[in-house]
Design an enzyme around this catalytic site. Sequence first.
Site, short mmCIF file in Angstrom:
data_model
loop_
_atom_site.label_atom_id
_atom_site.label_comp_id
_atom_site.label_asym_id
_atom_site.label_seq_id
_atom_site.Cartn_x
_atom_site.Cartn_y
_atom_site.Cartn_z
N ASP A 41 0.86 -1.17 0.00
CA ASP A 41 0.00 0.00 0.00
C ASP A 41 0.91 1.23 0.00
O ASP A 41 1.84 1.31 0.80
CB ASP A 41 -0.86 -0.01 1.27
CG ASP A 41 -2.26 0.52 1.02
OD1 ASP A 41 -2.36 1.64 0.49
OD2 ASP A 41 -3.23 -0.17 1.35
N ASP A 93 -3.02 4.76 -2.28
CA ASP A 93 -4.08 5.32 -1.46
C ASP A 93 -4.54 6.69 -1.97
O ASP A 93 -3.70 7.57 -2.19
CB ASP A 93 -3.52 5.45 -0.03
CG ASP A 93 -4.59 5.75 0.99
OD1 ASP A 93 -5.44 4.89 1.21
OD2 ASP A 93 -4.55 6.85 1.58
N GLU A 102 -6.21 3.93 -5.96
CA GLU A 102 -7.50 4.08 -5.29
C GLU A 102 -7.98 5.49 -5.63
O GLU A 102 -7.33 6.47 -5.28
CB GLU A 102 -7.37 3.93 -3.77
CG GLU A 102 -8.72 3.89 -3.09
CD GLU A 102 -8.77 4.52 -1.71
OE1 GLU A 102 -9.74 4.26 -0.98
OE2 GLU A 102 -7.86 5.29 -1.35
N HIS A 130 -11.28 -2.92 3.37
CA HIS A 130 -11.24 -2.58 4.79
C HIS A 130 -11.97 -1.27 5.08
O HIS A 130 -11.99 -0.83 6.23
CB HIS A 130 -9.77 -2.45 5.21
CG HIS A 130 -9.08 -1.33 4.48
ND1 HIS A 130 -8.89 -1.36 3.12
CD2 HIS A 130 -8.60 -0.15 4.90
CE1 HIS A 130 -8.30 -0.24 2.75
NE2 HIS A 130 -8.11 0.51 3.81
N ASP A 131 -12.52 -0.63 4.08
CA ASP A 131 -13.21 0.65 4.27
C ASP A 131 -14.72 0.53 4.14
O ASP A 131 -15.43 1.54 4.12
CB ASP A 131 -12.74 1.67 3.23
CG ASP A 131 -11.30 2.10 3.46
OD1 ASP A 131 -10.84 2.05 4.61
OD2 ASP A 131 -10.63 2.46 2.47
C1 NOJ Z 1 -8.19 5.15 1.96
C2 NOJ Z 1 -7.84 4.01 2.85
O1 NOJ Z 1 -8.26 2.82 2.25
C3 NOJ Z 1 -8.50 4.29 4.18
O2 NOJ Z 1 -8.48 3.18 5.03
C4 NOJ Z 1 -7.84 5.48 4.78
O3 NOJ Z 1 -8.51 5.84 5.96
C5 NOJ Z 1 -7.85 6.68 3.83
N1 NOJ Z 1 -7.56 6.33 2.48
C6 NOJ Z 1 -6.82 7.69 4.26
O4 NOJ Z 1 -5.53 7.17 4.05
#
Ligand code: NOJ
Length: 638
Positions: A177, A283, A341, A412-413
């Site tokens: 990541d 990210d 992402e 995970h989000d």
């Molecule tokens: C996306 C990540 O997947 C998430 O878990 C994170 O809180 C935010 N970006 C900030 O880095």
Amino acid sequence: MLTADSRVRDVWANPFGRDVLAKVLLQLGVSTRVLALVGRVRLRSLPRLTGGRLDGAFIDALVTMLNREQEWPREDSDGLVRTWWKEAIFYQVYPRSFQDSNGDGIGDLRGIISRLDYLQALGVDALWLSPVYDSPMDDNGYDIRDYRAILAEFGTMADFDDLLAELKRRGMRLVMDLVVNHTSDEHPWFVEAMSDPSSPRRDWYFFRAGRRAEDGAPLPPNNWTSFFSGPAWRYLPQTDEWAMHLFSSKQMDLNWENPDLRDEIVRMVRWWLDKGVDGFRMDVVNYISKPSALPDGSRGIGELMGFTGIEHYVLGPRLHEHLAELRARAFDPYGAVSIGETPGIGREVGRLLTGDYRGELDMIFNFDHLENPGKVRFDEYRYSLDYLRDYYSDYLTGYGDRYWMSLFLENHDNPRFVSKVDPDPAMRAPVAKLLGVIQFTLRGTPFIYQGQELGLTNHAFRDMSALRDVESINKFAELLPSLGAERAFAKVLAGSRDHSRVPMPWDRSPHAGFTTGTPWIVGDGHDVGLCVAAQDEDPQSVLALYRELARLRRSSEALVYGEFRVVSRSRRHYWEYERSLDGETWTVQANLSRRPLRRVPEPLGEVMLATSGSTSGSILAPYEARVFRRRADRHGAS
Ligand code: NOJ
Ligand code: CA
């Protein structure tokens, strides 16, 4: 050049404009058919016509961005490029919750190593590891303190090297990541910038003077809000200034305008690639470029999206340039894969970011399919799969050979997808299996999130004290005054990221074999029957189906590279599509509802898989998917 005198149809004729309109209409829950009626409307009339929801600030930002992004994605092709990351099945590991090896209740690298055989048997080719770098863990590692060190609770650099070696030994790959929109406020760069006003590091972040309220109270430099509630600015009383953070107040945004910072990031990426990692998931990478003036965001868009300021950095002025530079200097020399992402990016700009002729990214994750139109993650509602059908059908039809999609439903989000669709425990396995079939048979690269292969669901979490995530905790505090504790908690629970962050259930021992100690987070509501050991013994389990899907996908180039064609999507709750290559055609028929559905009784070839277990009959069971294969014979007939 577009101006405020341009018309809505001119916006539709621009790649970025088309994505923005589609997104705004989606958020309003309105069909794009309305464009036929409003195409002639001038942009300057929109504030009046939408009751201020689309305000002047939005029109200004829109026009600026449209004029910057005028090139449409190319439609031509010299043929599809074949490469490992299109063929691979990816699996996302959330290290803190996967497997603990030393009884401290926290998942770690040695724990992951001990489960590699499981992943290999599942059919996984590549791991995406959420951050394991040194971090104060304000946002579980997405706040990095040292890009070149492993967080002690995850292990050591030697453990990391072992993980990499163990993966390679199995012919598997590793994607790390890359979190470079921001660092932790404890990163030495930020610490130095704070303590030394003459430090060159000050320009690596966004330090700005604030404004003043009438009573003299300090106000942030602009109205941007953080994704984790409150303003996107942290006040620094020592110097009476502010520092920007789009995420938590300990995640400070980096200023990509600074060339030394960009050099340092290139060096850091190459350092990991030298070790042998195969690429990065990047990210919120579309947020890295911000206009230096940091203008106020549109209030109307802020209300619509839930975040103010986003139109200024969702596709910032130098995004394409920064991505191309990073790729040319760091990724390309190693042939590394880059997966961005990119929240808020639509189909056309998505193609611009990933086109194989553009040299920016290989794939992106965008999120428009994760909620139904007009809904946001914290809404409590039942997700309609007809929307998923329409989303993927539209996205993939005419997508082109120059572009490649990532396919994911969980990470995970996000809460567990199964629970959004149908919380009835009797429907858990059927829904999980249907989603698995969809993910493995569309055209793109599947990314499985840990536990998805078990069909895991959301948790009941008794109260706020059980939750750990900074986003959930801030959200609760934000909602409490207006909603009261009960309603605020219900809303947080609907969208909490902790549903997917609870420990992976491995076996029937205490804490499901995740740890011999006390887990850092516990869920509430999984029965032991969902653990890996139990599903291993059951040929009808979700896990067994995932293994079968991986086997099928590996067995057929048509399932990877084959052309995608929608056969039927107009019938309510029904979806039928095909994948074909070199005379081999796969057909998927899916019942997207909890009622039995009559399918089209055509001879579609051999039944390769039926999620209900029964391979004959013309009725699809609730949430059933059936997969057929046929091959043209020598004469070209089926
Ligand atoms: C996306 C990540 O997947 C998430 O878990 C994170 O809180 C935010 N970006 C900030 O880095
Ligand atoms: Ca541990």
